[in-house]
Scaffold this motif. Structure first.
Motif, mmCIF file in Angstrom:
data_model
loop_
_atom_site.group_PDB
_atom_site.id
_atom_site.type_symbol
_atom_site.label_atom_id
_atom_site.label_comp_id
_atom_site.label_asym_id
_atom_site.label_seq_id
_atom_site.Cartn_x
_atom_site.Cartn_y
_atom_site.Cartn_z
ATOM 1 N N ARG A 1 7.205 -5.845 47.258
ATOM 2 C CA ARG A 1 7.606 -7.105 46.952
ATOM 3 C C ARG A 1 7.709 -7.648 45.642
ATOM 4 O O ARG A 1 8.929 -8.293 45.050
ATOM 5 C CB ARG A 1 6.440 -8.152 47.680
ATOM 6 C CG ARG A 1 6.749 -9.771 47.616
ATOM 7 C CD ARG A 1 5.694 -10.739 47.983
ATOM 8 N NE ARG A 1 5.258 -10.350 49.374
ATOM 9 C CZ ARG A 1 4.145 -9.907 49.688
ATOM 10 N NH1 ARG A 1 3.336 -9.710 48.912
ATOM 11 N NH2 ARG A 1 3.730 -9.522 51.011
ATOM 12 N N ILE A 2 6.680 -6.805 44.595
ATOM 13 C CA ILE A 2 6.954 -7.070 43.246
ATOM 14 C C ILE A 2 8.185 -6.539 42.647
ATOM 15 O O ILE A 2 9.038 -7.215 41.794
ATOM 16 C CB ILE A 2 5.530 -6.524 42.733
ATOM 17 C CG1 ILE A 2 4.634 -7.514 42.915
ATOM 18 C CG2 ILE A 2 5.592 -6.265 41.141
ATOM 19 C CD1 ILE A 2 3.154 -6.931 42.276
ATOM 20 N N GLU B 1 0.478 1.282 38.030
ATOM 21 C CA GLU B 1 -0.019 0.085 37.512
ATOM 22 C C GLU B 1 -0.229 -1.148 38.537
ATOM 23 O O GLU B 1 -1.443 -1.812 38.713
ATOM 24 C CB GLU B 1 0.873 -0.443 36.317
ATOM 25 C CG GLU B 1 0.191 -1.764 35.554
ATOM 26 C CD GLU B 1 1.169 -2.265 34.201
ATOM 27 O OE1 GLU B 1 0.697 -3.289 33.814
ATOM 28 O OE2 GLU B 1 1.937 -1.585 34.261
ATOM 29 N N ILE B 2 0.424 -1.271 39.382
ATOM 30 C CA ILE B 2 0.409 -2.401 40.487
ATOM 31 C C ILE B 2 -0.660 -1.855 41.406
ATOM 32 O O ILE B 2 -1.495 -2.690 41.797
ATOM 33 C CB ILE B 2 1.745 -2.590 41.170
ATOM 34 C CG1 ILE B 2 2.798 -3.030 40.289
ATOM 35 C CG2 ILE B 2 1.431 -3.304 42.498
ATOM 36 C CD1 ILE B 2 4.206 -3.314 40.653
ATOM 37 N N LEU B 3 -0.577 -0.492 41.869
ATOM 38 C CA LEU B 3 -1.682 -0.130 42.614
ATOM 39 C C LEU B 3 -3.160 -0.442 41.944
ATOM 40 O O LEU B 3 -4.177 -0.530 42.746
ATOM 41 C CB LEU B 3 -1.550 1.346 42.868
ATOM 42 C CG LEU B 3 -0.258 1.667 43.976
ATOM 43 C CD1 LEU B 3 -0.036 3.296 43.911
ATOM 44 C CD2 LEU B 3 -0.645 1.058 45.293
ATOM 45 N N THR C 1 -0.736 -6.030 39.838
ATOM 46 C CA THR C 1 0.485 -6.628 39.231
ATOM 47 C C THR C 1 0.904 -5.508 38.032
ATOM 48 O O THR C 1 0.195 -4.428 38.133
ATOM 49 C CB THR C 1 0.096 -7.728 38.712
ATOM 50 O OG1 THR C 1 1.632 -8.446 38.168
ATOM 51 C CG2 THR C 1 -0.842 -7.869 37.550
ATOM 52 N N CYS C 2 2.036 -5.790 37.329
ATOM 53 C CA CYS C 2 2.239 -5.049 36.277
ATOM 54 C C CYS C 2 2.587 -6.024 35.169
ATOM 55 O O CYS C 2 3.045 -7.103 35.307
ATOM 56 C CB CYS C 2 3.083 -3.956 36.381
ATOM 57 S SG CYS C 2 4.785 -4.513 36.750
ATOM 58 N N ALA C 3 2.412 -5.564 33.786
ATOM 59 C CA ALA C 3 2.635 -6.458 32.505
ATOM 60 C C ALA C 3 3.987 -6.837 32.452
ATOM 61 O O ALA C 3 4.345 -8.080 32.161
ATOM 62 C CB ALA C 3 2.028 -5.604 31.331
ATOM 63 N N TYR C 4 4.954 -6.062 32.939
ATOM 64 C CA TYR C 4 6.473 -6.275 32.893
ATOM 65 C C TYR C 4 6.877 -7.273 33.627
ATOM 66 O O TYR C 4 7.457 -8.457 33.565
ATOM 67 C CB TYR C 4 7.181 -5.144 33.110
ATOM 68 C CG TYR C 4 8.722 -5.163 33.236
ATOM 69 C CD1 TYR C 4 9.395 -5.804 31.871
ATOM 70 C CD2 TYR C 4 9.590 -4.819 34.426
ATOM 71 C CE1 TYR C 4 10.745 -5.826 31.795
ATOM 72 C CE2 TYR C 4 10.862 -5.124 34.378
ATOM 73 C CZ TYR C 4 11.513 -5.506 32.938
ATOM 74 O OH TYR C 4 12.860 -5.615 32.934
ATOM 75 N N TYR C 5 6.163 -7.428 35.064
ATOM 76 C CA TYR C 5 6.541 -8.445 35.952
ATOM 77 C C TYR C 5 5.823 -9.547 35.576
ATOM 78 O O TYR C 5 6.518 -10.728 35.509
ATOM 79 C CB TYR C 5 5.970 -7.932 37.252
ATOM 80 C CG TYR C 5 6.246 -8.988 38.374
ATOM 81 C CD1 TYR C 5 7.295 -9.611 38.666
ATOM 82 C CD2 TYR C 5 5.045 -9.559 39.126
ATOM 83 C CE1 TYR C 5 7.418 -10.555 39.571
ATOM 84 C CE2 TYR C 5 5.093 -10.331 40.128
ATOM 85 C CZ TYR C 5 6.354 -10.899 40.349
ATOM 86 O OH TYR C 5 6.584 -11.993 41.237
#
Length: 578
Positions: A8-9, A69-71, A75-79
């Motif tokens: 989804r992200i 990073e999401i795992l 989330t992740c910084a780029y998103y």
């Protein structure tokens, strides 16, 4: 369930990049990776531990880093940086089929729509059609897309829920809970293509301990019910899971009751009453005495019926067939000898020929159709004629040295808007297996789409029509096509229809597959695997085939390697590398 969150992200990132007008190849990269992850069939965390994230089609080292990073963090910084730069409402609008980035921006800027409820209200009022560049046709398309989204929230694709439910049952069985027997029930056990919730039935003399084990599992976001023999919980994705713990003496009756559809169960109770019996979830009773209940077989036998397979318990004629002794012997997973539809590293798959054969051998298969995309489908790295011939040569060489699994040099060939195929006839003649399918131009009207597909079916080189209706469960409705005409054309041309087992597709569905078999058409199961582990999706295809009342004779995958040359009859299914 983490796979869905990661997908989804990545999908949202692709949508935001498109809104910003970024490079379309970057947009496609994120969307392709999201699509691959959502239908993986294996846990992302397992691939990460094995340092295999880059095996996922469309995932390179940069995306693997973001997935990691999401795992780790959710989330992740780029998103996070991207979503701060655009209104959140625009991203939500993009979840609706029929709304692209341009339309989403218009809706947000002109009508300040920031949610789906508001979108539906204004659409029903005709306000969307008033906007410049949209019109009534687009408005109707958006409203249809909204209905698809609503249904997708209410019911999840079987392929997404089945692995979770199976793993949950195994966790309860192997994790120390005092269960004697346990099974998934409900619509999952009937292999319906979408499911609303998960039903599990367990037999135990210590029901409180089983309930306690279930409710203490660490992945529930909410415990909805916790009683002495029943419990219910909800996952992060909103999926409800119900557990029923019964005495072993009534396990079969409970499993029957909680597996059958409402209509099937009503018919079963009526049949029991006609015989002077009473049937419920606690057993079959004559007066007040229970005469059957421990085993499902015993429940059916008490009603003078043979065992009715779970997939048929829909009140679609199965009880009448059981009474008449005409229930078919349904195809089983163990009957399969091959897979008609697997992608390789030559196009958008991750497995080499050797990888594919090794996984097929592990699953007990004899052969695999390696069917990569044709050259016009650039987004899927479709093969040029030169690359296709290199692949054909590689398959020939592999089969020369392989003493086990054999491979078919195949292609999934695009049907263009006019029904023409993506490779010339002389190239098609070099292939062992020709699948054809529609991947573009989904908006054609019913007559045009039907004529397009029928023309391809009649081509003498074509063996199988892939994913015949083009649906993606919860995302894209079937395209407009007259399936009666398609089925009739397939039967006349001795062209097989695929039951595509990819979790988002399950296409053909059971209704059309049953209709096709009655008309004399054959079915070919294809996993549509892009990772070799996804060949296991064939199990979902078997479930569809069983719901369609198909036996081994109806499914071409049951043929051994030596039999494939005459599989479709009339000389149409020719193997050139046998």
């Amino acid at each position: 369930m983490k796979n869905k969150h990661v997908a989804r992200i990545l999908q949202n990132i692709g949508d935001i990049l498109e809104i910003r007008g970024e490079n379309p190849f970057r947009v496609r990269a994120y969307r392709r990776a999201a699509h691959s992850i959502e239908a993986l069939g294996v846990d992302l965390a397992e691939l990460r531990r094995a340092d295999r994230l880059t095996d996922i089609p469309g995932v390179g080292r940069d995306l693997a880093g973001k997935i990691t990073e999401i795992l780790d963090t959710g989330t992740c910084a780029y998103y996070d940086r991207l979503i701060r730069e655009i209104p959140a409402g625009i991203v939500q609008l993009l979840t609706v089929p029929g709304i692209g980035p341009r339309t989403a921006r218009i809706l947000y800027e002109e009508l300040q729509i920031s949610g789906l409820d508001e979108l539906e209200r204004l659409g029903r009022a005709g306000r969307l059609a008033e906007l410049r560049g949209l019109g009534e046709k687009t408005q109707n398309k958006i409203l249809s897309g909204l209905e698809l989204v609503r249904r997708g929230r209410e019911r999840l694709p079987l392929g997404r829920v089945y692995p979770f439910a199976s793993a949950l049952v195994e966790t309860i069985r192997a994790g120390g809970a005092p269960v004697e027997r346990i099974s998934v029930a409900g619509s999952i056990r009937r292999f319906q293509d979408t499911v609303k919730d998960v039903d599990i039935v367990a037999a135990s003399g210590k029901p409180e301990a089983v309930i306690r084990f279930f409710t203490r599992l660490g992945f529930w976001t909410e415990i909805l019910e916790e009683g002495s023999t029943r419990a219910a919980a909800r996952t992060e994705e909103g999926l409800r899971v119900d557990l029923r713990v019964v005495d072993p003496a009534v396990y079969g009756a409970a499993l029957c009751y909680l597996t059958g559809s409402k209509a099937h169960n009503i018919r079963m109770r009526q049949l029991a009453a006609q015989k002077g019996l009473k049937l419920n979830e606690y057993g079959v009773f004559r007066d007040d005495r229970c005469i059957a209940g421990a085993e499902e077989d015993d429940v059916f036998a008490a009603l003078e019926l043979p065992f009715i397979p779970p997939e048929l318990r829909e009140d679609h004629g199965e009880i009448e067939a059981a009474l008449e002794g005409t229930l078919p012997r349904l195809v089983e997973k163990k009957d399969l000898r091959g897979d008609f539809h697997v992608h390789s590293v030559y196009s958008d798959g991750a497995g080499t020929l050797e990888d594919i054969a090794a996984e097929a051998l592990r699953l007990g298969l004899e052969w695999v159709g390696v069917c990569d995309h044709s050259h016009s489908l650039k987004i899927a790295r479709g093969l040029s004629i030169r690359d296709l011939r290199q692949k054909i040569a590689a398959v020939r060489a592999f089969n020369q040295q392989s003493t086990g699994v054999k491979l078919l040099a195949g292609a999934e060939v695009e049907i263009d808007a006019h029904g023409r195929l993506d490779y010339p006839d002389e190239v098609l003649a070099e292939l062992d297996l020709v699948l054809v399918g529609v991947h573009t131009g989904f908006g054609q009207d019913r007559e045009t789409m039907t004529a397009r597909i029928v023309a391809a079916l009649q081509h003498p080189a074509v063996h199988v029509l892939a994913h015949p209706t083009g649906r993606l469960l919860g995302e894209r409705a079937p395209y407009q096509v007259d399936m009666d005409r398609v089925i009739a054309a397939a039967a006349r041309a001795s062209t097989a229809l695929e039951i595509n087992a990819y979790p988002k597709r399950l296409d053909l569905d059971d209704i059309h597959a049953r209709q096709a078999a009655r008309k004399g058409a054959k079915m070919a199961l294809g996993s549509d695997a892009h990772l070799v582990e996804q060949i296991g999706f064939l199990e979902l295809g078997v479930g569809v085939a069983r719901r369609a009342w198909l036996g081994p004779v109806d499914v071409l995958n049951t043929l051994g390697w030596a039999e494939l040359g005459t599989a479709l009859g009339k000389g149409k299914f020719r193997l050139l590398n046998g």
